[in-house]
Design a protein around this motif. Structure first.
Motif, PDB file in Angstrom:
ATOM      1  N   UNK A   1       0.888  -1.071  -0.060  1.00  0.00           N
ATOM      2  CA  UNK A   1       0.207   0.044   0.055  1.00  0.00           C
ATOM      3  C   UNK A   1       0.816   1.157   0.144  1.00  0.00           C
ATOM      4  N   UNK A   2       0.233   2.354  -0.081  1.00  0.00           N
ATOM      5  CA  UNK A   2       0.819   3.665   0.220  1.00  0.00           C
ATOM      6  C   UNK A   2       0.900   4.024   1.570  1.00  0.00           C
ATOM      7  N   UNK A   3       2.141   4.581   1.644  1.00  0.00           N
ATOM      8  CA  UNK A   3       2.488   5.113   3.307  1.00  0.00           C
ATOM      9  C   UNK A   3       2.437   6.866   3.251  1.00  0.00           C
ATOM     10  N   UNK A   4       1.739   7.248   4.446  1.00  0.00           N
ATOM     11  CA  UNK A   4       1.768   8.645   4.769  1.00  0.00           C
ATOM     12  C   UNK A   4       2.668   8.636   5.968  1.00  0.00           C
ATOM     13  N   UNK A   5       3.765   9.152   5.735  1.00  0.00           N
ATOM     14  CA  UNK A   5       4.964   9.213   6.983  1.00  0.00           C
ATOM     15  C   UNK A   5       4.473  10.528   7.703  1.00  0.00           C
ATOM     16  N   UNK A   6       3.942  10.563   8.972  1.00  0.00           N
ATOM     17  CA  UNK A   6       3.582  11.776   9.267  1.00  0.00           C
ATOM     18  C   UNK A   6       4.581  12.155  10.346  1.00  0.00           C
ATOM     19  N   UNK A   7       4.804  11.361  11.382  1.00  0.00           N
ATOM     20  CA  UNK A   7       6.029  11.714  12.455  1.00  0.00           C
ATOM     21  C   UNK A   7       6.930  10.873  12.519  1.00  0.00           C
ATOM     22  N   UNK A   8       8.148  11.299  12.677  1.00  0.00           N
ATOM     23  CA  UNK A   8       9.297  10.315  12.969  1.00  0.00           C
ATOM     24  C   UNK A   8      10.407  10.482  11.967  1.00  0.00           C
ATOM     25  N   UNK A   9      11.475   9.550  12.309  1.00  0.00           N
ATOM     26  CA  UNK A   9      12.559   9.841  11.363  1.00  0.00           C
ATOM     27  C   UNK A   9      12.662   8.554  10.678  1.00  0.00           C
ATOM     28  N   UNK A  10      13.031   8.545   9.219  1.00  0.00           N
ATOM     29  CA  UNK A  10      13.008   7.274   8.396  1.00  0.00           C
ATOM     30  C   UNK A  10      14.217   7.095   7.466  1.00  0.00           C
ATOM     31  N   UNK A  11      14.583   5.935   7.320  1.00  0.00           N
ATOM     32  CA  UNK A  11      15.512   5.769   6.136  1.00  0.00           C
ATOM     33  C   UNK A  11      15.279   5.020   5.245  1.00  0.00           C
ATOM     34  N   UNK A  12      15.527   5.222   4.023  1.00  0.00           N
ATOM     35  CA  UNK A  12      15.175   4.275   2.791  1.00  0.00           C
ATOM     36  C   UNK A  12      16.458   4.022   2.282  1.00  0.00           C
ATOM     37  N   UNK A  13      16.513   2.444   2.206  1.00  0.00           N
ATOM     38  CA  UNK A  13      17.977   1.550   1.712  1.00  0.00           C
ATOM     39  C   UNK A  13      17.809   0.883   0.745  1.00  0.00           C
ATOM     40  N   UNK A  14      18.683   0.875  -0.400  1.00  0.00           N
ATOM     41  CA  UNK A  14      18.575   0.187  -1.378  1.00  0.00           C
ATOM     42  C   UNK A  14      19.658  -0.655  -1.507  1.00  0.00           C
ATOM     43  N   UNK A  15      19.894  -1.641  -2.260  1.00  0.00           N
ATOM     44  CA  UNK A  15      20.808  -2.730  -2.395  1.00  0.00           C
ATOM     45  C   UNK A  15      21.972  -2.099  -3.047  1.00  0.00           C
ATOM     46  N   UNK A  16      21.774  -1.003  -3.961  1.00  0.00           N
ATOM     47  CA  UNK A  16      22.838  -0.280  -4.595  1.00  0.00           C
ATOM     48  C   UNK A  16      23.241   0.660  -3.694  1.00  0.00           C
ATOM     49  N   UNK A  17      23.114   0.719  -2.504  1.00  0.00           N
ATOM     50  CA  UNK A  17      23.738   1.534  -1.422  1.00  0.00           C
ATOM     51  C   UNK A  17      23.178   2.970  -1.681  1.00  0.00           C
ATOM     52  N   UNK A  18      21.928   3.122  -1.953  1.00  0.00           N
ATOM     53  CA  UNK A  18      21.272   4.631  -1.746  1.00  0.00           C
ATOM     54  C   UNK A  18      20.577   4.558  -0.811  1.00  0.00           C
ATOM     55  N   UNK A  19      20.811   5.496   0.173  1.00  0.00           N
ATOM     56  CA  UNK A  19      20.155   5.954   1.434  1.00  0.00           C
ATOM     57  C   UNK A  19      19.523   7.253   1.235  1.00  0.00           C
ATOM     58  N   UNK A  20      18.377   7.137   1.644  1.00  0.00           N
ATOM     59  CA  UNK A  20      17.667   8.601   1.849  1.00  0.00           C
ATOM     60  C   UNK A  20      17.083   8.660   3.364  1.00  0.00           C
ATOM     61  N   UNK A  21      17.593   9.926   3.899  1.00  0.00           N
ATOM     62  CA  UNK A  21      16.980  10.288   5.112  1.00  0.00           C
ATOM     63  C   UNK A  21      15.990  11.170   5.178  1.00  0.00           C
ATOM     64  N   UNK A  22      14.904  10.847   5.934  1.00  0.00           N
ATOM     65  CA  UNK A  22      13.631  11.520   5.758  1.00  0.00           C
ATOM     66  C   UNK A  22      13.239  12.096   7.250  1.00  0.00           C
ATOM     67  N   UNK A  23      12.913  13.429   7.568  1.00  0.00           N
ATOM     68  CA  UNK A  23      12.317  13.709   9.093  1.00  0.00           C
ATOM     69  C   UNK A  23      11.044  14.173   8.627  1.00  0.00           C
ATOM     70  N   UNK A  24      10.182  13.279   8.901  1.00  0.00           N
ATOM     71  CA  UNK A  24       8.747  13.735   8.954  1.00  0.00           C
ATOM     72  C   UNK A  24       8.229  14.960   9.978  1.00  0.00           C
ATOM     73  N   UNK A  25       9.087  14.878  10.968  1.00  0.00           N
ATOM     74  CA  UNK A  25       8.662  15.816  12.047  1.00  0.00           C
ATOM     75  C   UNK A  25       9.012  17.426  11.669  1.00  0.00           C
ATOM     76  N   UNK A  26       9.958  17.354  10.429  1.00  0.00           N
ATOM     77  CA  UNK A  26      10.549  18.666   9.997  1.00  0.00           C
ATOM     78  C   UNK A  26      10.078  19.106   8.853  1.00  0.00           C
ATOM     79  N   UNK A  27       9.736  17.991   7.964  1.00  0.00           N
ATOM     80  CA  UNK A  27       9.325  18.547   6.563  1.00  0.00           C
ATOM     81  C   UNK A  27       7.960  18.226   6.188  1.00  0.00           C
ATOM     82  N   UNK A  28       7.056  17.923   7.116  1.00  0.00           N
ATOM     83  CA  UNK A  28       5.526  17.628   6.639  1.00  0.00           C
ATOM     84  C   UNK A  28       5.521  16.420   6.264  1.00  0.00           C
ATOM     85  N   UNK A  29       4.414  15.984   5.665  1.00  0.00           N
ATOM     86  CA  UNK A  29       3.958  14.594   5.281  1.00  0.00           C
ATOM     87  C   UNK A  29       4.681  14.018   4.315  1.00  0.00           C
ATOM     88  N   UNK A  30       5.193  12.822   4.103  1.00  0.00           N
ATOM     89  CA  UNK A  30       5.721  12.394   2.815  1.00  0.00           C
ATOM     90  C   UNK A  30       4.972  11.158   2.380  1.00  0.00           C
TER      91      UNK A  30
END
Length: 207
Positions: A1-30
């Motif tokens: 399903x589709x996620x609505x990241x409202x609060x918290x800190x999250x990390x997206x990691x891929x096998x190709x070593x791509x890492x994306x950090x997202x701070x929902x508490x500072x950047x709104x909803x993702x």
């Protein structure tokens, strides 16, 4: 399903070593994994929460249930789904499709028939127009002080209906009986209706 990241800190990691950090508490909803609403989408990244988080989930069947009572909404979502799937898979293969760009989503939405029709209607709106009298001069409407003075006279019963009509004709150029907008388009009946409505409103409001 589709996620609505409202609060918290999250990390997206891929096998190709791509890492994306997202701070929902500072950047709104993702919004992420939107493609999973419209097709059999395999996630390309692992989502980890590094803090206490608040995440909402929307599935394809639930989305269909939400829009099932609105044919217009169904049409919009269906065309948007077609566009976003096509645009997503036509891009760079290295892009993380769990996190679609705002421009990709916007372009997909703007390509739908409903949004195009709304843009066409907005383009036809008349933002302003000029009224020209018999002398070829631009005529402006009366200012708020002049209108307030007429209102005061009505409250004090110092003006009758005929006087109100003459005042409105002078304050609002479109109502002028010789060269106003209504007369220019041969809409005398509509002009009289507008004047009658204005006079009626004044007497109803002033008691």
């Amino acid at each position: 399903g589709m996620c609505f990241l409202k609060v918290g800190d999250f990390v997206f990691e891929r096998e190709v070593h791509l890492t994306v950090q997202y701070h929902a508490s500072r950047g709104g909803i993702l919004y992420c994994s939107e493609l999973s609403l419209f097709c059999a989408y395999a996630h390309t990244a692992t989502l980890r929460s590094t803090t206490f988080s608040d995440v909402h989930m929307l599935t394809g069947p639930k989305l269909a249930q939400c829009i099932s009572h609105s044919p217009r909404c169904c049409k919009l979502v269906f065309q948007y789904a077609q566009n976003i799937v096509t645009n997503a898979y036509a891009g760079d293969a290295s892009v993380n499709l769990d996190l679609l760009s705002l421009s990709l989503c916007s372009n997909s939405l703007e390509s739908t028939d409903i949004v195009r029709q709304e843009q066409l209607e907005e383009a036809r709106w008349i933002e302003n127009f000029h009224i020209i009298n018999n002398a070829g001069e631009h005529v402006a409407a009366g200012d708020i002080n002049q209108i307030a003075a007429i209102w005061d006279k009505a409250l004090l019963k110092e003006i009758d209906s005929d006087g109100l009509i003459r005042a409105f004709e002078s304050l609002f150029p479109e109502l002028e009986p010789n060269w106003g907008t209504f007369e220019a388009y041969g809409a005398s009946r509509e002009r009289n209706q507008a004047l009658a409505s204005m006079v009626s409103f004044v007497w109803l409001a002033s008691g």
